[in-house]
Design a protein around this motif. Structure first.
Motif, PDB file in Angstrom:
ATOM      1  N   ARG A  47       0.800  -1.106   0.006  1.00 60.86           N
ATOM      2  CA  ARG A  47       0.104   0.033  -0.206  1.00 60.86           C
ATOM      3  C   ARG A  47       1.116   1.356  -0.201  1.00 60.86           C
ATOM      4  NH1 ARG A  47      -1.976   3.532   3.944  1.00 60.86           N
ATOM      5  NH2 ARG A  47      -4.140   4.340   3.168  1.00 60.86           N
ATOM      6  N   PRO A  48       0.616   2.122  -0.893  1.00 64.78           N
ATOM      7  CA  PRO A  48       1.352   3.392  -0.810  1.00 64.78           C
ATOM      8  C   PRO A  48       1.120   4.294   0.405  1.00 64.78           C
ATOM      9  CG  PRO A  48      -0.376   3.573  -2.466  1.00 64.78           C
ATOM     10  CD  PRO A  48      -0.389   2.026  -1.958  1.00 64.78           C
ATOM     11  N   VAL A  49       2.226   4.849   0.584  1.00 67.99           N
ATOM     12  CA  VAL A  49       2.118   6.007   1.945  1.00 67.99           C
ATOM     13  C   VAL A  49       2.742   7.411   1.488  1.00 67.99           C
ATOM     14  CG1 VAL A  49       2.514   4.189   3.426  1.00 67.99           C
ATOM     15  CG2 VAL A  49       4.551   5.254   2.423  1.00 67.99           C
ATOM     16  N   ILE A  50       2.075   8.535   2.388  1.00 71.26           N
ATOM     17  CA  ILE A  50       2.476   9.850   1.988  1.00 71.26           C
ATOM     18  C   ILE A  50       3.946   9.966   2.495  1.00 71.26           C
ATOM     19  CG2 ILE A  50       1.804  12.073   2.392  1.00 71.26           C
ATOM     20  CD1 ILE A  50      -0.070  10.819   0.735  1.00 71.26           C
ATOM     21  N   ARG A  51       4.822  10.676   1.927  1.00 77.29           N
ATOM     22  CA  ARG A  51       6.054  11.272   2.250  1.00 77.29           C
ATOM     23  C   ARG A  51       5.942  12.797   2.498  1.00 77.29           C
ATOM     24  NH1 ARG A  51      10.227   7.488   1.144  1.00 77.29           N
ATOM     25  NH2 ARG A  51       9.451   5.466   1.896  1.00 77.29           N
ATOM     26  N   GLY A  52       6.287  13.269   3.536  1.00 79.57           N
ATOM     27  CA  GLY A  52       6.375  14.646   3.677  1.00 79.57           C
ATOM     28  C   GLY A  52       4.873  15.183   4.189  1.00 79.57           C
ATOM     29  N   ARG A  53       4.610  16.414   3.889  1.00 77.11           N
ATOM     30  CA  ARG A  53       3.439  17.388   3.938  1.00 77.11           C
ATOM     31  C   ARG A  53       2.627  17.433   2.686  1.00 77.11           C
ATOM     32  NH1 ARG A  53       1.831  22.824   4.657  1.00 77.11           N
ATOM     33  NH2 ARG A  53       3.792  23.459   4.021  1.00 77.11           N
ATOM     34  N   VAL A  54       1.362  17.313   2.932  1.00 73.37           N
ATOM     35  CA  VAL A  54       0.355  17.561   1.844  1.00 73.37           C
ATOM     36  C   VAL A  54       0.264  18.874   1.732  1.00 73.37           C
ATOM     37  CG1 VAL A  54      -1.737  16.905   0.622  1.00 73.37           C
ATOM     38  CG2 VAL A  54      -0.877  15.215   2.107  1.00 73.37           C
ATOM     39  N   LEU A  55       0.453  19.388   0.273  1.00 77.40           N
ATOM     40  CA  LEU A  55       0.303  20.893  -0.141  1.00 77.40           C
ATOM     41  C   LEU A  55      -1.086  20.942  -0.911  1.00 77.40           C
ATOM     42  CD1 LEU A  55       4.265  21.432  -1.485  1.00 77.40           C
ATOM     43  CD2 LEU A  55       2.937  21.902   0.926  1.00 77.40           C
ATOM     44  N   PRO A  56      -1.714  22.280  -0.899  1.00 77.48           N
ATOM     45  CA  PRO A  56      -2.903  22.545  -1.596  1.00 77.48           C
ATOM     46  C   PRO A  56      -2.734  21.903  -3.096  1.00 77.48           C
ATOM     47  CG  PRO A  56      -2.276  24.361  -0.380  1.00 77.48           C
ATOM     48  CD  PRO A  56      -0.865  23.595  -0.392  1.00 77.48           C
ATOM     49  N   ASN A  57      -1.660  21.743  -3.612  1.00 83.53           N
ATOM     50  CA  ASN A  57      -1.445  21.466  -5.030  1.00 83.53           C
ATOM     51  C   ASN A  57      -0.734  20.473  -5.457  1.00 83.53           C
ATOM     52  OD1 ASN A  57      -1.667  25.020  -5.117  1.00 83.53           O
ATOM     53  ND2 ASN A  57      -2.924  24.145  -6.508  1.00 83.53           N
ATOM     54  N   SER A  58      -0.221  19.572  -4.421  1.00 83.23           N
ATOM     55  CA  SER A  58       0.628  18.475  -4.682  1.00 83.23           C
ATOM     56  C   SER A  58       1.040  17.573  -3.261  1.00 83.23           C
ATOM     57  CB  SER A  58       1.989  18.888  -5.450  1.00 83.23           C
ATOM     58  OG  SER A  58       2.742  19.670  -4.226  1.00 83.23           O
ATOM     59  N   PHE A  59       1.391  16.534  -3.220  1.00 84.84           N
ATOM     60  CA  PHE A  59       1.775  15.600  -2.255  1.00 84.84           C
ATOM     61  C   PHE A  59       2.916  14.419  -2.996  1.00 84.84           C
ATOM     62  CE2 PHE A  59      -1.961  13.406  -3.895  1.00 84.84           C
ATOM     63  CZ  PHE A  59      -1.310  12.222  -3.917  1.00 84.84           C
ATOM     64  N   LYS A  60       3.624  14.162  -2.141  1.00 85.69           N
ATOM     65  CA  LYS A  60       4.838  13.305  -2.455  1.00 85.69           C
ATOM     66  C   LYS A  60       4.223  11.676  -1.938  1.00 85.69           C
ATOM     67  CE  LYS A  60       9.614  11.965  -2.645  1.00 85.69           C
ATOM     68  NZ  LYS A  60      11.268  12.394  -2.117  1.00 85.69           N
ATOM     69  N   MET A  61       4.290  10.533  -2.548  1.00 82.35           N
ATOM     70  CA  MET A  61       3.860   9.322  -2.386  1.00 82.35           C
ATOM     71  C   MET A  61       4.826   8.273  -2.497  1.00 82.35           C
ATOM     72  SD  MET A  61       1.080   8.055  -5.238  1.00 82.35           S
ATOM     73  CE  MET A  61       0.953   6.338  -4.524  1.00 82.35           C
ATOM     74  N   ALA A  62       4.942   7.138  -1.771  1.00 83.63           N
ATOM     75  CA  ALA A  62       6.110   5.993  -1.838  1.00 83.63           C
ATOM     76  C   ALA A  62       5.397   4.848  -1.701  1.00 83.63           C
ATOM     77  CB  ALA A  62       7.311   6.407  -0.943  1.00 83.63           C
ATOM     78  N   TRP A  63       6.053   3.787  -2.313  1.00 85.93           N
ATOM     79  CA  TRP A  63       5.520   2.261  -1.949  1.00 85.93           C
ATOM     80  C   TRP A  63       6.658   1.306  -2.149  1.00 85.93           C
ATOM     81  CZ3 TRP A  63       5.021   5.444  -6.268  1.00 85.93           C
ATOM     82  CH2 TRP A  63       5.642   5.104  -7.447  1.00 85.93           C
ATOM     83  N   GLU A  64       6.435   0.211  -1.520  1.00 84.83           N
ATOM     84  CA  GLU A  64       7.157  -0.918  -1.453  1.00 84.83           C
ATOM     85  C   GLU A  64       7.168  -1.875  -2.672  1.00 84.83           C
ATOM     86  OE1 GLU A  64       9.703  -1.222   0.572  1.00 84.83           O
ATOM     87  OE2 GLU A  64       9.355   0.667   1.590  1.00 84.83           O
ATOM     88  N   PRO A  65       8.514  -2.527  -3.130  1.00 86.22           N
ATOM     89  CA  PRO A  65       8.031  -3.594  -4.228  1.00 86.22           C
ATOM     90  C   PRO A  65       7.327  -4.624  -3.726  1.00 86.22           C
ATOM     91  CG  PRO A  65      10.387  -2.914  -3.894  1.00 86.22           C
ATOM     92  CD  PRO A  65       9.573  -2.213  -2.757  1.00 86.22           C
TER      93      PRO A  65
ATOM     94  N   THR B  69      10.319   3.773  -7.071  1.00 85.88           N
ATOM     95  CA  THR B  69       9.128   3.363  -5.867  1.00 85.88           C
ATOM     96  C   THR B  69       8.671   4.579  -5.351  1.00 85.88           C
ATOM     97  OG1 THR B  69      10.865   3.143  -4.250  1.00 85.88           O
ATOM     98  CG2 THR B  69      10.312   1.311  -5.492  1.00 85.88           C
ATOM     99  N   GLU B  70       8.624   5.937  -5.927  1.00 83.91           N
ATOM    100  CA  GLU B  70       8.067   7.093  -5.245  1.00 83.91           C
ATOM    101  C   GLU B  70       7.983   8.124  -6.302  1.00 83.91           C
ATOM    102  OE1 GLU B  70      10.776   8.665  -2.544  1.00 83.91           O
ATOM    103  OE2 GLU B  70      12.138   9.629  -4.180  1.00 83.91           O
ATOM    104  N   HIS B  71       6.756   8.914  -6.228  1.00 82.94           N
ATOM    105  CA  HIS B  71       6.324   9.892  -7.156  1.00 82.94           C
ATOM    106  C   HIS B  71       5.884  11.224  -6.528  1.00 82.94           C
ATOM    107  CE1 HIS B  71       4.775  11.353 -10.830  1.00 82.94           C
ATOM    108  NE2 HIS B  71       3.541  11.348 -10.333  1.00 82.94           N
TER     109      HIS B  71
END
Length: 1207
Positions: free
Chosen positions: A578-596, A630-632
């Motif tokens: 399951r993907p997770v959030i990396r860092g703070r969620v911004l009004p126009n973007s957020f960073k996500m990551a996942w495991e193989p 593995t992140e975007h």
């Protein structure tokens, strides 16, 4: 040129025979059609289109064309080229479905052209037309019209269908018959229709008429072919009826000529039906010769043979055979004009039945009597080739089946072979009755040819077809290594080749062995069979396997092939974590990551795919990333929105499932900017305005603030997500200012500029409670004050008045401030309220005011009733409906003051004053007199008005009782009579009577009540006194009872005595006995015995209390009759005699010899017993017999009703 047969299986087909030269004929066969010809050897050849078949004609003439049922052929000459046109027969040529022929015709005979019957009468022969296709589709009228200008030859004029000369060469009688038919055709065509075919008009949607119909030649050829025009349809219908069978000869024409033609057809059919049974000779195993005699004409009365029914053509005959019995299905075997035929292709040792049927000019006679014969036995049929049951390198085991023995049992089989030389010379290798044989001492991998024949007592059959069999070879060579045909995740499909050195006839089997890498088990067999391919299943993914194959046969197993290696395909990977959030969620973007993924399926993951969906529904997904990372970072998002993301990966094994759970992300919101000021919608109301504003980016809610004209403070009047609102609670005619601000999750934005709105005028305020003043008990004055007008002057006031607070009605409309209400009831509560109205609307009602009118005199009495006697609880002692009147009335309204008394006015008499009651009895009135009565109520305030006048009448005086008399009496009944009148009267009589009888206690009981003047009192006791009284009554009432009358019942006589018993003692004496009766109320009973001799009178013989008497001095030869009666001896009254008993006869004694030496009185006893037997059928027995008769009749009636009515 041999005859030509066209076979057409569809409705409309065109074929052309082009005669290019006097010698060569080109037959054009269209695509999808078939062309069948008969060669010189008698065999039929079928040619399918498209093709052009050249045919040679020795003299250049047109060969005879045989068309299938439902078609006609036309010869058309155009530009020097003659064409044969095959056209479908028109519908109007069909005579209506009667079939002269019942059997399909045989193929054309070598010596006689084929006989083609009516299209509706013959299905295509299956052995001739099977598998031939024809063109499909209707013939267009444009295609036919191109042949109209050409000169048309009628094929039937030059070449008869039966190979006989045309009708133009027939005798005069036949020519006259067809001239008469042609005349009938012209008459019916001129009259608008004929026969059963209808009018001469063309049928709608039918094919265009054939060019042959425009030919000037007579239509006799069509009749010869079994097809007639519309005009001849009636006559052809008669022929069809005559030919269809003897039991269907019911068709008749409408005129004399049709009747003559019908008689001729019947006569010709009768002649055809006289054919004798055939004779069978020269019977062989597969054939026989059948001969017969021509039908014989019957002789006339003068001995000459009749010639009126001479056939216009020679006879033709049809021979049919049956192999399923005399009544089985017959099959046509021959058709021609000869008087004999050879039956061929018969089965040996089979019972056959043969019959012959004569035909002439489309008419068939009845079949002849069937003749049975049995074909001879012969040698067996050729057997099937032997087959190989098993074999080795040096032996072959052959087996075969027995063929048909043709009537003689098979004894031996002859098996021959070529010894493997292949020279075609066969030697016998077995002779015997067995059905298998083992051939030994053969060479390996060699071919041997065999053939078989069967033998019985009639001879040896022909040999079977030659069959080639092979012996086994040596051990095969190692095959080539297997090849990979297809690979899967858990399976591998392999194939290999047959060893090149092994012959094709050798049965070779294969063993496929497999070894898994790293298993340590070595090669294990995975397939054993004769196929050249195999799919190995249940393997592991991405695993290397080794394979080899070996071949073997009956001689042994070869060495395995070379080892080859193949790898199974990898499986698709599992879903990523399951993907997770990396860092703070911004009004126009957020960073996500996942495991193989935990399981890559046996191959490395090549890339990951990220999909994004706006909202939480997950209906549409958008691809936002595809790569090995593995992140975007998801960019370009909207503030304050919800998003879902999911990830899946791809490898060499395929695409994985999406991640098990999606990642839900909510972007933070930002406060909105300033809004435009709100604007007014519609016309402002007095206390409410409608506002609306424009929305921008997504906003959660809006807030509207209002401030009054004299106050700077503002208050919030609306908060919500809508783009409009209604603001209420405002004052009419005032100016208000409004401001707007927007909010989202981040908070509220700044306020907009002010928007000023002035409210409109409103309805008046609520009036104060009105005041009331009572002028009289029925009049009240109501007044009120004007309320605040709210910006518009009051135009009118409305006053509502009512007896109940919830049911008031408007009683005044106007500008005045008071109103006088009249016509009220005294001492009554009323409610009223006021309301003001202006141009803006109607104000609210004031509070309801209670007003009570003062008391008054009572109201008038409404109704007066007459009281019945039953309604009088305690009538006065001297009450009489003739001198008294009982009245009652409904109490009137007291108008607030209790009623103290009533005044009853009788007109001329003094008024009567009574208390506060509603009932009163007026006494001392005259009988049968009318009085006018009215009543007045009084209370403490005075007297009320009189009621209406009611007319009441007293009843007349009741009648006096009549005089009571006793007109008839007995010991149990008394008949009483009173008054003057009939014994029976109607119940509607005005004057009626009541009769009463006194009981032991002195009370009187009613016996009768009605209009009659007599009554019979029954069930009384004897010698008893009874008291009675009577009363008369009518509409005026019941009169007084009469004086009491006393009547006595007399004493009752004794009961009748049963018949006495007479017993003869000797010739001059007898003894009479009877039953005794009980005393009646203490009075003793004596008896009187009377005797009568012969026909004289009865004389008293005895009187006393005894129950028997000895009679003496009887004359021997006289009849005596005896009877007894009882006498009651009353103490203070004369004796009462009862009725006499039945008479008993004593017959004289006869001198016959008595059986058993009876006594002297036996004759008397016999007479007495016979009399007693005759007398025994008395009342009880007669009643029983009548009851039984009625019961039987009732049972019979019930049975009849049950069976015939109910069912």
């Amino acid at each position: 040129c041999p005859p030509v047969c066209f076979l057409l299986s569809t409705a409309h087909i065109l074929m052309k025979c082009c005669f290019c030269s006097p010698q060569v004929i080109l037959v054009q066969v269209n695509p999808g059609e078939a062309f069948t010809i008969r060669r010189e050897d008698g065999q039929f050849q079928c040619i399918t289109g498209p093709a052009q078949v050249p045919m040679m004609s020795p003299n250049g003439s047109v060969p005879p064309i045989y068309v299938p049922p439902g078609y006609v052929s036309q010869i058309i000459e155009e530009n020097g080229v003659r064409r044969v046109l095959v056209l479908p027969q028109q519908p109007e040529f069909h005579p209506g479905g009667h079939s002269p022929l019942h059997h399909p015709p045989p193929p054309p005979h070598p010596h006689l052209p084929a006989f083609i019957p009516h299209p509706a009468m013959m299905p295509p022969p299956p052995h001739l037309y099977t598998g031939m296709a024809g063109g499909v589709g209707d013939m267009s009228s444009q295609y036919i019209s191109q042949y109209h200008p050409a000169h048309i030859y009628s094929e039937q004029d030059s070449h008869s269908q039966h190979g006989r000369p045309p009708f133009l060469h027939r005798d005069d009688r036949t020519s006259k018959t067809y001239e008469r038919l042609q005349k009938k055709l012209k008459e019916r065509q001129g009259g608008g229709g004929g026969g059963g075919g209808g009018g001469g008009g063309q049928v709608k949607d039918s094919p265009p008429p054939s060019p042959q119909k425009n030919c000037s030649s007579p239509p006799t050829v069509d009749i010869h072919n079994g097809v007639g025009g519309k005009g001849l349809e009636a006559e052809q219908g008669q022929l069809s009826h005559a030919v269809a069978g003897p039991d269907k000869q019911t068709g008749r024409g409408k005129n004399g000529e049709s009747g003559e033609l019908d008689e001729e057809a019947l006569a010709l059919q009768a002649l055809l039906s006289t054919i004798s049974k055939p004779v069978v000779s020269d019977i062989q195993a597969r054939g026989a010769v059948v001969s017969w005699s021509a039908p014989t004409r019957p002789e006339s009365e003068n001995g000459n043979v009749e010639d009126e029914c001479s056939p216009p053509e020679p006879f033709s005959y049809e021979v049919s055979i049956s192999c399923s019995g005399k009544d089985g299905k017959y099959k046509s075997n021959y058709c021609g004009e000869e008087l004999s035929a050879t039956l061929e292709d018969l089965r040996p040792a089979t019972d056959y039945h043969v019959r012959v049927q004569a035909m002439c000019n489309c008419l068939q006679g009845s079949p002849s009597e069937a003749v049975s014969f049995t074909t001879l036995s012969c040698e067996p049929d050729p057997p099937n080739p032997p087959r190989k049951a098993s074999g080795t390198k040096n032996t072959l085991v052959l087996q075969w089946k027995a063929p048909c023995d043709n009537g003689s049992k098979i004894q031996n089989y002859i098996l021959q072979w070529d010894e493997g030389k292949g020279t075609g010379i066969y030697e016998q290798c077995y002779y015997g009755p067995q059905k298998q044989y083992r051939v030994t001492k053969l060479s390996p991998a060699s071919r041997y040819s065999f053939r078989l024949a069967a033998k019985n007592d009639m001879g040896v059959s022909e040999f079977s077809e030659v069959v080639d069999l092979f012996t086994s070879c040596s051990v095969p060579l190692p095959p080539f290594p297997p090849e990979l045909e297809m690979a899967g995740v858990t399976w591998l499909c392999l194939k290999w080749q047959r060893p090149t050195s092994s012959p094709k006839e050798d049965d070779i089997y294969y063993i496929l062995e497999m070894e898994e890498e790293g298993s340590g088990y070595g090669f294990q067999p995975s397939y054993d069979g004769d196929e050249l391919s195999c799919t190995v299943k249940n393997l592991h993914r991405s695993t290397k396997y080794k394979f080899r194959v070996a071949a073997y046969n009956s001689e042994g197993k070869s060495n395995p092939s070379q080892v080859v290696e193949f790898i199974t395909n990898p499986d698709r990977p599992s879903s990523p974590c399951r993907p997770v959030i990396r860092g703070r969620v911004l009004p126009n973007s957020f960073k996500m990551a996942w495991e193989p993924p935990k399981d890559n399926g046996g191959a490395e993951v090549t890339k990951y795919v990220v999909e994004l969906s706006e909202g939480l529904s997950g209906l549409s997904w958008e691809l936002v990333y595809s790569g090995p990372a593995t992140e975007h970072v998801c960019e370009g998002l909207k503030p304050g929105c919800s998003y879902q993301t999911r990830v899946y990966c791809m490898s060499e094994g395929g695409q994985s499932p999406v991640s098990h759970s999606t990642l839900q992300v909510q972007t933070p919101a930002v406060p909105p900017g300033p809004c435009q000021p709100p604007r007014l919608v519609g016309k402002p109301k007095a206390r409410e305005v409608q506002l609306r504003w424009d929305g921008g980016s997504p906003v959660s809610c809006y807030s509207v603030e209002v401030s009054g004209p004299q106050s700077e403070e503002s208050r919030e009047v609306y908060q919500g997500p809508e783009l409009d609102c209604s603001v209420g609670g405002l004052m009419p005619g005032k100016t208000y200012s409004f401001r707007l601000k927007a909010a989202n999750k981040a908070g509220f934005g700044p306020l907009s500029e002010r928007c000023e709105v002035t409210t409109g005028p409103g309805a008046p305020e609520q009036c104060k409670a009105p005041s009331t003043t009572c002028k009289s008990p029925s009049c009240v004055v109501v007044s009120w004050e004007a309320p605040p007008c709210n910006g518009a002057p009051v135009t009118e006031f409305r006053l509502e008045w009512g007896a109940a607070e919830g049911s008031m009605q408007v009683c005044y409309n106007g500008p005045a401030l008071s109103h006088e209400v009249k016509g009220l009831l005294p001492a009554t509560n009323y409610f009223c309220r006021a309301q003001a109205v202006n141009v803006a609307g109607v104000g609210p009602f004031s509070e309801a005011v209670l007003c009570q009118t003062p008391c008054s005199v009572p109201a008038a009495v409404s109704n007066i009733y007459t009281l019945k006697e039953s309604e009088l609880q305690r009538p006065p002692p001297f009450y009489s409906p003739s001198t008294c009147l009982g009245i009652c009335w409904d109490p009137p309204c007291d108008h607030g003051s209790e009623i103290t008394s009533y005044l009853i006015d009788l007109g001329e008499r003094q008024p009567i004053v009574v208390g506060p009651v509603t009932k009163h009895i007026i006494q001392h009135l005259q009988p049968d007199t009318s009085y006018r009565i009215r009543i007045q109520a009084l209370n403490s305030l005075g007297a009320g008005p009189f009621s209406h006048t009611f007319k009441l009448k007293t009843k007349p005086l009741p009648p006096q009782p009549p005089r009571l008399e006793c007109t008839a009496f007995s010991h149990q009944t008394l008949r009483l009579k009173w008054g003057d009148g009939p014994a029976k009267a109607a119940t509607s009589d005005a004057l009626q009577y009541q009769l009463q009888m006194g009981d032991k206690s002195g009370r009187f009981i009613s016996l009768y009540k009605g209009p009659c003047h007599t009554h019979k009192v029954q069930r009384l006791n004897e010698s008893t006194s009874y008291t009675f009284r009577i009363q008369a009554f009518n509409e005026a009432g019941e009169g007084p009872f009469s004086n009491v009358y006393t009547f006595n019942t007399p004493r009752s006589p004794p009961a009748p005595v049963k018949a006495p018993k007479v017993e003869r003692l000797d010739d001059n004496s007898c003894e009479v006995t009877w039953e005794a009766l009980l005393p009646m109320k203490g009075d003793p009973i004596i008896y009187t015995l009377q005797c009568m001799m012969g026909n004289s009178e009865f004389k008293q013989a005895y009187k006393g209390s005894a129950t028997s008497f000895h009679v003496q001095n009887l004359q021997p030869n006289s009849d005596y009759r005896f009877r007894v009666c009882a006498i009651r001896q009353c103490q203070d009254a004369p004796e009462l005699s009862g009725p006499y008993s039945t008479t008993v006869t004593l017959s004289p004694q006869r001198n016959e010899v008595a059986v058993g030496g009876g006594a002297a009185g036996s004759g008397s006893r016999a007479g007495t017993e016979s009399n007693r037997a005759r007398r025994s059928l008395t009342d009880e027995q007669c009643a029983f017999l009548l009851l039984m008769v009625f019961a039987v009749i009732a049972i019979l009636i019930a049975f009849v009703i049950q069976y015939f009515v109910i069912k």
